[in-house]
Design a protein around this motif. Structure first.
Motif, short mmCIF file in Angstrom:
data_model
loop_
_atom_site.label_atom_id
_atom_site.label_comp_id
_atom_site.label_asym_id
_atom_site.label_seq_id
_atom_site.Cartn_x
_atom_site.Cartn_y
_atom_site.Cartn_z
N TYR A 292 0.84 -1.20 0.00
CA TYR A 292 0.00 0.00 0.00
C TYR A 292 0.87 1.25 0.00
N PRO A 293 0.46 2.28 -0.75
CA PRO A 293 -0.73 2.31 -1.62
C PRO A 293 -0.46 1.66 -2.97
N ASN A 294 -1.54 1.21 -3.61
CA ASN A 294 -1.45 0.73 -4.98
C ASN A 294 -2.78 1.04 -5.67
N ALA B 177 -27.99 2.87 9.95
CA ALA B 177 -28.85 2.96 11.14
C ALA B 177 -28.58 1.82 12.12
N LEU B 178 -27.96 0.75 11.63
CA LEU B 178 -27.72 -0.41 12.49
C LEU B 178 -26.36 -0.35 13.19
N ILE B 179 -25.33 0.02 12.44
CA ILE B 179 -23.97 -0.03 13.00
C ILE B 179 -23.28 1.33 13.04
N GLY B 180 -23.94 2.36 12.45
CA GLY B 180 -23.32 3.68 12.42
C GLY B 180 -22.47 3.87 11.17
N THR B 181 -21.77 4.99 11.12
CA THR B 181 -20.92 5.32 9.96
C THR B 181 -19.55 5.76 10.45
N ALA B 182 -18.58 5.72 9.56
CA ALA B 182 -17.23 6.18 9.87
C ALA B 182 -16.54 6.56 8.57
N LYS B 183 -15.97 7.78 8.53
CA LYS B 183 -15.28 8.22 7.32
C LYS B 183 -14.00 7.40 7.11
N THR B 184 -13.32 7.11 8.20
CA THR B 184 -12.09 6.32 8.14
C THR B 184 -12.19 5.16 9.11
N CYS B 185 -11.84 3.97 8.64
CA CYS B 185 -11.87 2.78 9.48
C CYS B 185 -10.43 2.34 9.80
N PRO C 69 -7.63 1.24 -3.79
CA PRO C 69 -7.66 2.63 -3.30
C PRO C 69 -8.37 2.79 -1.97
N SER C 70 -9.09 1.75 -1.53
CA SER C 70 -9.80 1.86 -0.25
C SER C 70 -8.83 1.88 0.94
N GLN D 275 -5.31 2.09 7.84
CA GLN D 275 -6.44 2.99 7.63
C GLN D 275 -7.11 2.67 6.31
N SER D 276 -8.43 2.61 6.32
CA SER D 276 -9.16 2.25 5.09
C SER D 276 -10.55 2.86 5.10
N LYS D 277 -11.23 2.66 4.00
CA LYS D 277 -12.63 3.10 3.87
C LYS D 277 -13.50 1.87 3.62
N TRP D 278 -14.50 1.69 4.43
CA TRP D 278 -15.47 0.61 4.24
C TRP D 278 -16.74 1.20 3.64
#
Length: 215
Positions: A25-27, A66-74, A31-32, A55-58
């Protein structure tokens, strides 16, 4: 709970593949993955142990927010072990984000192919658990499918990095050849210059001796 497994053969030796794994990474194929940071690194009895933060994006469907929430960076924790003597590399990764409801434990094993040392065998497995929310089994299927897709992209990314490494090696080899050629040329020029100087000295000495003899 869902368990996913996979095997893949790289047509490259273990040393090349594991070197590429560190530089994966990165490649452009994945890109996630935003980046990695080394938390700890140590050598114990010749074995390299490394802890990295990934660090990644899911990209979850909107209905899951609504069930698990959100996150800009995982974030995920990756612990690896590299044994150059036994030619083994093991990477274990588990998610840190959404860990109240989701558990993804992934393990990758890199080792020389058992019948062809010029190739590398990758064994990959992941265990997925979703709990405490509705539609947990459906979400496990969704995550498992995503892991399978990302695994294919990850292998493509590794091949891309290997190509990059091979290009660098070829560039170094060309540079070394050019340096050797340039050095040899310089030595030849110095040798030729010295020979000419010696010839001129011999001529001058002969002329001087002739003049003295005449006198």
């Amino acid at each position: 709970m869902k368990i996913w497994t996979s095997e893949h053969i790289f047509n490259h030796p273990w040393e090349t593949v594991t070197q590429a794994a560190w530089r994966k990474y990165p490649n452009p194929m994945t890109p996630s993955i935003i980046g990695t940071d080394v938390v700890e690194r140590r050598v114990v009895s010749g074995v390299l142990h490394t802890h990295r933060l990934v660090q990644s994006k899911w990209y979850f469907p909107k209905w899951t927010h609504a069930l698990i929430g959100t996150a800009k960076t995982c974030f995920a924790s990756e612990r690896s072990m590299v044994d150059p003597e036994r030619k083994q590399m093991v990477l274990k990764t588990n998610n840190l984000t959404f860990c109240r409801n989701i558990s993804v434990d992934e393990v990758l094993y890199y080792e020389p192919h058992p019948t062809d040392a010029s190739k590398t065998l990758l064994k990959q497995e992941a265990t997925v658990n979703v709990y405490g929310v509705p539609l947990s089994h459906y979400m496990e299927d969704l995550l498992t499918s995503t892991i399978s897709t990302n695994a294919g992209k990850g292998r493509q990314g590794l091949e891309w990095v290997i190509g990059l490494i091979n290009t660098e090696v070829q560039g170094i080899a060309r540079g070394t050849d050019e340096l050797i050629h340039s050095t040899r040329r310089s030595i030849d020029e110095v040798t030729e210059s010295a020979r000419k100087s010696m010839d001129e000295i011999s001529v001058q000495a002969a002329k001087a001796a002739k003049t003295m003899h005449i006198t």
